[in-house]
Design an enzyme around this catalytic site. Structure first.
Site, PDB file in Angstrom:
ATOM      1  CG  PHE A 187      -2.364   0.037   0.911  1.00 11.00           C
ATOM      2  CD1 PHE A 187      -3.024  -1.108   0.533  1.00 11.00           C
ATOM      3  CD2 PHE A 187      -3.074   1.225   0.972  1.00 11.00           C
ATOM      4  CE1 PHE A 187      -4.371  -1.079   0.223  1.00 11.00           C
ATOM      5  CE2 PHE A 187      -4.425   1.263   0.671  1.00 11.00           C
ATOM      6  CZ  PHE A 187      -5.080   0.113   0.289  1.00 11.00           C
ATOM      7  CD  GLN A 205      -5.466  10.631   2.684  1.00  7.57           C
ATOM      8  OE1 GLN A 205      -6.214   9.721   3.004  1.00  7.57           O
ATOM      9  NE2 GLN A 205      -4.165  10.596   2.897  1.00  7.57           N
ATOM     10  CG  HIS A 263      -8.072   8.067  -2.322  1.00  8.66           C
ATOM     11  ND1 HIS A 263      -7.743   7.560  -3.556  1.00  8.66           N
ATOM     12  CD2 HIS A 263      -7.829   7.082  -1.439  1.00  8.66           C
ATOM     13  CE1 HIS A 263      -7.325   6.304  -3.408  1.00  8.66           C
ATOM     14  NE2 HIS A 263      -7.373   5.995  -2.136  1.00  8.66           N
ATOM     15  CG  LEU A 306     -11.838   4.829  -2.300  1.00  7.96           C
ATOM     16  CD1 LEU A 306     -10.789   5.915  -2.403  1.00  7.96           C
ATOM     17  CD2 LEU A 306     -11.991   4.381  -0.852  1.00  7.96           C
ATOM     18  CD  GLU A 331      -2.602   4.265  -1.137  1.00  6.97           C
ATOM     19  OE1 GLU A 331      -3.232   5.321  -0.931  1.00  6.97           O
ATOM     20  OE2 GLU A 331      -1.712   3.847  -0.398  1.00  6.97           O
ATOM     21  NE  ARG A 359      -4.831   6.745   0.393  1.00  2.00           N
ATOM     22  CZ  ARG A 359      -5.696   6.145   1.188  1.00  2.00           C
ATOM     23  NH1 ARG A 359      -6.343   6.854   2.104  1.00  2.00           N
ATOM     24  NH2 ARG A 359      -5.920   4.854   1.087  1.00  2.00           N
ATOM     25  CG  HIS A 405     -10.367   9.289   1.036  1.00  3.01           C
ATOM     26  ND1 HIS A 405     -11.455   8.505   0.727  1.00  3.01           N
ATOM     27  CD2 HIS A 405      -9.476   8.459   1.632  1.00  3.01           C
ATOM     28  CE1 HIS A 405     -11.212   7.259   1.106  1.00  3.01           C
ATOM     29  NE2 HIS A 405     -10.029   7.211   1.688  1.00  3.01           N
ATOM     30  NE  ARG A 411      -6.789   8.029   6.552  1.00  4.07           N
ATOM     31  CZ  ARG A 411      -7.019   7.058   5.647  1.00  4.07           C
ATOM     32  NH1 ARG A 411      -6.303   5.951   5.653  1.00  4.07           N
ATOM     33  NH2 ARG A 411      -7.966   7.211   4.730  1.00  4.07           N
TER      34      ARG A 411
END
Lengths: 267, 576
Positions: free
Chosen positions: B116, B236, B238, B248, B251, B282, B348, B390
């Site tokens: 990730f 954030q 995304h 979404l 990722e 991100r 996000h 994050r």
């Protein structure tokens, strides 16, 4: 009542007019259900949910329906659209072909509270009644996972996708004629937890689904599978429960009591 | 008014709230309030995974995880809290597994893990397989597993109850006021402790992956009572929201080998993050996408790029990414095995929120003073483990680790304290707000204000920000706040009154938007997800500190600053 809504024009697109016939109910206003017609300028790829939101925002703020994630994962907006149970956020104007009016009604077989909002309690009570959970030994610090093969995971994977939207149960003619029947949603959950190799309480679930209102009320009509917005093979899951009841669970390939301790050799 | 008494009240029934519930001993009287049904909560939309250094496939170490998280946070995350979270992570995963969570598995029966963004081995050397997952519906499984276990414990749920006010007295919290959606009745829940787990506020922005319900309620009702909000400028975006809807695409799609390409077919992340490329954090990927778009290399010169999964093969997509490929088919009529998916950044996650310590206790000033009996966890809280940005998978970890810790501490607190008497004015503020809205007759509708707010926040306060734009945004936002005083609803009934609920939610969104915007104007540097065109560099000298934003009724908010907990990992330039 018929209302023509002028929506703000979107980037000069030539759009079409479609009629939405929404079943209404508000016991504070009148004792019976009625239908309101809204004519909207729409595109083929407009989501039904967006149309409902638009009507609620701009035309009739009393229109009752539930919605949250708006992309098919929370299960709030199950309703009957053009005669089929589906999620409004996953259904498009173009899914109802031609130019005919698009009928929108609440899920069938359960009491309607207001407009498209149904009483969820009877549906949830059915699901809760089958003990839809895993009973495994409590995790202690330092203990690792219970092992499970990818094959055993795949046996239950389809059923674990269930988002509890109740589209299946409320499409089932057996349920319509007998409201005590457990119905597909509870049986999918039963299958998911009976077949989970980690569950030490599978027998309890088996006892709960074998009774008069249980799995053998299913006549394999298959509406449930068609209705499922998550493409779960609902009828297949119910068949698996029937098979377990008739043949017993095959315990041989269970991993359920094997604990992989910290410090064991890593592969 | 209906009155209830409990030991612990949990507000919100997503992953954080239900993790708290699971940690509360059976002897305590607990109630869980949710404005939805618990299993509709937005934890269920999380896709790709939850990280823990299990080392099921290769060597891994909780300290590497902590290092990645600190670096990912652009050094604004509190290092003590981050180390706590990463150390607790493996047990948290095994605990979920015992509760019945069906993780995807490896050949040897252990939990499957995948790479990730920003998660590396050996202090940033190369990507590591750390994200435990259940296909690409990990959040759904966490939510449902925790709810199932809560049913097993015969938890008291109050579904479709909208909490509108917290009740505080002498620096302690003694309950909440909620409105039952189906009847409009007001209920007072009097309790020894309250745990807020109400999620984020993505709906303040026009394009978002967030549910309609994510309107910042928990944060706003604290803010209105003089409790600060921390680090709200960090939101954030995304990188891979489905264009144009913002839905979404995990990722994990890049974790499995997917790549981002521009109109020339270039894998542009090679230029921006040479060592980990598409698996950069991100904030970096979102900015890179916009840089490509600005340079005219968006697809068809428009405002999106392509996420290419075609080389992964249908079998892998069906096995590892079934849901997100389904979204592409359902919403764009695109077959991801054959053609690339159009994506662009989507709002996000809120890194900021209600300030807490590692036990979830709500903090009200830079010295760490506590609001007794009040707890927060999950996205609505700011511990702070995410700092300025994050890492993917850490939100799910945050909510199970700190949800549990909040549940444990609230239990200890409730066992050792008595119910304090309710203040005489309990519920007065929300009552007068709701009456005011009900009695307004000529004014704008809820959606008119909401749509304008979403537009200006997206235009001036998203991936790139600057003084001029934000000043304009501030004056527009205060106009909207004035308009809101006159907001008018036509549904005056008490029966499933969604319009009233929407008005309340809008008041919350206006509050948290204000905190976000003013925090972003104040912070004159670029760090993590907060990127100022007029201050493009990180400035540790002046800005390696948390902001605490306090509401001043009728005026702009004021700020105080809180130190970042450093010490373990050295603050360095952030290069990938």
């Amino acid at each position: 009542m018929s209302i023509l809504v002028n929506l703000r024009s979107r980037q000069g697109f030539i759009e079409m007019l479609r009629v939405f016939r929404i079943q209404r109910f508000n016991p504070e206003r009148e004792p019976n259900q009625w239908v309101d017609e809204y004519t909207l300028e729409v595109n083929e790829d407009d989501k039904i949910l967006d149309i409902l939101l638009k009507i609620r925002d701009e035309v009739d703020t009393t229109l009752g329906f539930r919605a949250s994630c708006a992309h098919g994962v929370c299960g709030s907006d199950g309703m009957m659209i053009d005669g089929l149970n589906r999620l409004a956020c996953q259904t498009f104007v173009g899914d109802v072909p031609g130019r005919k009016p698009i009928n929108i009604a609440p899920l069938k077989g359960v009491p309607v509270e207001k407009d498209l909002i149904v009483d969820m309690d009877p549906l949830l009570d059915k699901v809760k009644s089958v003990n839809p959970w895993v009973v495994a030994k409590e995790h202690k610090a330092g203990e690792r996972e219970l092992l499970m093969s990818q094959e055993d995971f795949e046996k239950i994977e389809d059923m674990t996708k269930c988002i509890w939207c109740s589209c299946c149960t409320t499409s089932c003619p057996s349920l319509w004629s007998d409201s005590d029947y457990l119905g597909p949603q509870a049986l999918v959950m039963a299958a998911r937890f009976i077949l989970d190799t980690r569950n030490e309480d599978a027998e309890k679930i088996i006892e709960k689904v074998g009774g008069l209102d249980g799995v053998f009320r299913c006549h394999t009509i298959g509406n449930c599978t068609d209705a499922c917005p998550r493409d779960i093979d609902v009828t297949g899951a119910i068949a698996a429960v029937k098979k377990v009841l008739l043949q017993g669970i095959d315990n041989e390939d269970k991993f359920s009591n094997i604990v992989w301790e910290k410090g064991d050799e890593k592969e | 008014m209906n009155k209830h008494q409990y030991d612990v009240i949990v507000i919100g029934a997503g992953g954080a709230g239900l993790s708290a519930v699971a940690a509360i001993p059976k002897g305590l009287k607990v109630a869980v309030l949710s404005k939805l049904f618990p299993f509709r909560s937005h934890t269920g939309a999380a896709q790709g995974g939850i990280s823990a250094a299990l080392g099921n496939l290769e060597e891994d170490n909780p300290l590497w995880h902590a290092y990645d998280t600190v670096k990912g946070s652009d050094y604004l995350g509190d290092q003590d809290a981050i180390i706590q979270m990463c150390n607790d992570a493996p047990d948290a995963i095994f605990d979920l597994e015992r509760k019945g969570l069906p993780f995807s598995r490896l050949g040897n029966g252990k939990i499957s893990q995948r790479p990730f963004g920003g998660h590396t081995k050996n202090w940033g050397e190369s990507p590591v397989r750390r994200a435990c997952h259940s296909a690409d519906r990990t959040g759904h499984m966490i939510l449902h597993t925790l709810y199932q276990q809560a049913l097993r414990r015969e938890t008291n749920f109050f579904d479709e109850f909208q909490v509108v006010e917290i009740i505080t007295k002498d620096n302690s919290c003694c309950g909440v006021v909620a409105v039952k959606l189906s009847t409009g009745e007001r209920h007072v829940f009097h309790s020894k402790s309250v745990i807020l787990a109400t999620g984020g506020y993505g709906r303040c922005f026009k394009v978002t992956s967030n549910a309609l319900s994510l309107t910042g309620d928990g944060m706003a009702i604290c803010y209105q009572k003089g409790i600060p909000l921390q680090d709200m400028e960090f939101v954030q975006f995304h990188p891979t929201g489905l264009h144009p809807l913002g839905i979404l695409i995990t990722e994990g799609a890049r974790g499995e080998g997917g790549i981002l390409v521009n109109s020339r077919g270039e894998r542009f992340m090679e230029r921006y993050a040479p060592s980990i490329k598409d698996l950069a954090p991100r904030d970096i990927v979102s900015r890179s996408i916009y840089e490509e778009i600005k340079a005219g290399r968006g697809i068809d010169a428009k405002d999106f790029v392509h996420l290419d999964l075609t080389h992964l093969g249908r079998k892998l997509l069906d096995e590892k990414l079934p849901d997100v490929t389904g979204f592409a088919r359902t919403y764009l009529n695109i077959e991801p095995a054959d053609e690339p998916i159009p994506v662009k950044p989507t709002t996000h996650y809120a890194m900021g929120g209600i300030p807490t310590d590692v036990d979830g206790r709500v903090i009200i000033d830079p010295d760490g003073s506590i609001m007794h009996g009040l707890y927060a966890s999950g996205e609505c809280a700011c511990v702070s483990v995410h700092g300025a940005n994050r890492l993917g998978t850490n939100s799910l970890l945050d909510l199970v680790v700190f949800g549990k810790r909040a549940g444990q501490h609230a239990s200890i607190y409730s066992e050792s304290s008595k119910l304090s008497e309710l203040p005489s004015d309990a519920g007065y503020d929300s009552e007068s707000f709701l009456q005011q809205v009900r009695s307004n007759t000529r004014g704008p509708k809820v959606y008119e204000i909401r749509e304008k707010m979403q537009e200006i926040m997206m235009d001036y306060c998203s991936v790139f920000r600057n003084e001029e734009g934000m000043k304009k945004c501030a004056s527009l936002l205060s106009e909207l706040r004035e308009d809101f005083q006159k907001v008018t609803i036509s549904d005056k009934s008490n029966f499933y009154n969604y319009e009233m609920m929407a008005a309340f939610e809008l008041s919350c969104m206006l509050d948290v938007s204000e905190a976000t915007l003013h925090g972003a104007m104040l912070r004159k540097e670029s760090r993590g997800a907060h990127s100022r065109e007029d201050y493009p560099d990180r400035n540790d000298q002046d800005w390696l500190k948390h902001t605490l934003c306090y509401q001043e009724k009728g005026n702009d908010p004021t700020f105080k600053f809180k130190n970042v907990n450093l010490g373990k990992f050295e603050v360095k330039a952030r290069v990938y």
